[in-house]
Design an enzyme around this catalytic site. Structure first.
Site, PDB file in Angstrom:
ATOM      1  CG  ASP A  55      -1.928   1.073   1.287  1.00 42.21           C
ATOM      2  OD1 ASP A  55      -1.601   2.218   0.909  1.00 42.21           O
ATOM      3  OD2 ASP A  55      -3.069   0.807   1.693  1.00 42.21           O
ATOM      4  CG  ASP A  67      -1.266   8.123 -12.348  1.00 39.63           C
ATOM      5  OD1 ASP A  67      -1.979   9.145 -12.245  1.00 39.63           O
ATOM      6  OD2 ASP A  67      -1.454   7.253 -13.213  1.00 39.63           O
ATOM      7  CB  CYS A  92      -7.058  10.491 -15.185  1.00 41.50           C
ATOM      8  SG  CYS A  92      -7.763   9.160 -14.201  1.00 41.50           S
TER       9      CYS A  92
END
Length: 226
Positions: free
Chosen positions: A12, A29, A84
């Site tokens: 994690d 990201d 995104c």
């Protein structure tokens, strides 16, 4: 990419730098709502709730602090944060939060010659003038998926910073709000996250994704009768 020494792990991201650290470069990201790729996945418009956005923002804030703490400040280290998503709560708000919590970090130009400048404020929330150095990309403007990117330079921590952190007594647990209701002041303190509660949230999100694919996952594992 020219990488000669590579280690692949399945930790994690919030476990760093406890398991591994001292990096020179980190690309985060981060998990996000995907509002920048609605053209590819129209379901994003209907399968996200207000609570989902709040939980994602909370997770992103955890991850960016861990990313910053995982680098070696003696090596002019760089952290790149990207999503995104086009939502300010997942982008500028997260970066502004990291800048407040880590005073030895500053934004630097991304080196990208296209894209829109990041928001310095949005709907009454002020993120700071340096957020102009971040970049936003829109499908209808740049003919690509919606995207956000910020480049952070991690400097050397000073003894004063460490003393200031040690002197703060209050501890914040659970979801941390950027601004309180009274005067918009930033809450201060050493942040501690409830791992058990986070796990429950992630399991709930996993069940929701499975349901969207047509599966019917059970909420609790069935125990065998004696």
């Amino acid at each position: 990419m020219g990488c000669k020494n590579v280690i692949v792990c399945n930790y994690d991201g919030r476990e760093f730098p406890k398991v591994l650290g001292g990096f020179h470069r980190v690309l985060l990201d981060a998990p996000c709502s995907g509002t920048g790729v609605i053209s590819k996945d129209p379901g994003v418009k209907i399968n996200k709730s207000d609570r989902d956005f709040m939980l994602l923002s909370h997770l992103q804030k955890q991850l960016i602090l861990c990313a910053i703490d995982s680098v070696d400040p003696k090596k002019a280290s760089i952290v790149v944060y990207s999503t995104c998503s086009v939502m300010p709560d997942e982008n500028e708000a997260v970066v502004a939060y990291a800048l407040r919590k880590r005073p030895h970090v500053k934004l630097v130009p991304t080196g990208l010659e296209f894209g829109k400048e990041g928001f310095t404020s949005f709907r009454g929330k002020s993120f700071g003038e340096t957020l102009k150095l971040t970049r936003r990309f829109y499908p209808h403007v740049h003919n690509m998926d919606g995207f956000f990117v910020a480049k952070l330079h991690v400097g050397k921590r000073t003894k004063k910073m460490d003393m200031d952190e040690d002197a703060v007594k209050p501890e914040l647990t659970g979801i941390v709000d950027d601004e309180n209701e009274a005067g918009g002041q930033v809450a201060e303190g050493n942040i501690q996250f409830d791992e058990e509660e986070d796990q429950k949230v992630m399991e709930a999100l996993k069940r929701k994704r499975l349901k969207a694919k047509g599966y019917r996952p059970s909420k609790k594992p069935q125990s065998s009768s004696p």
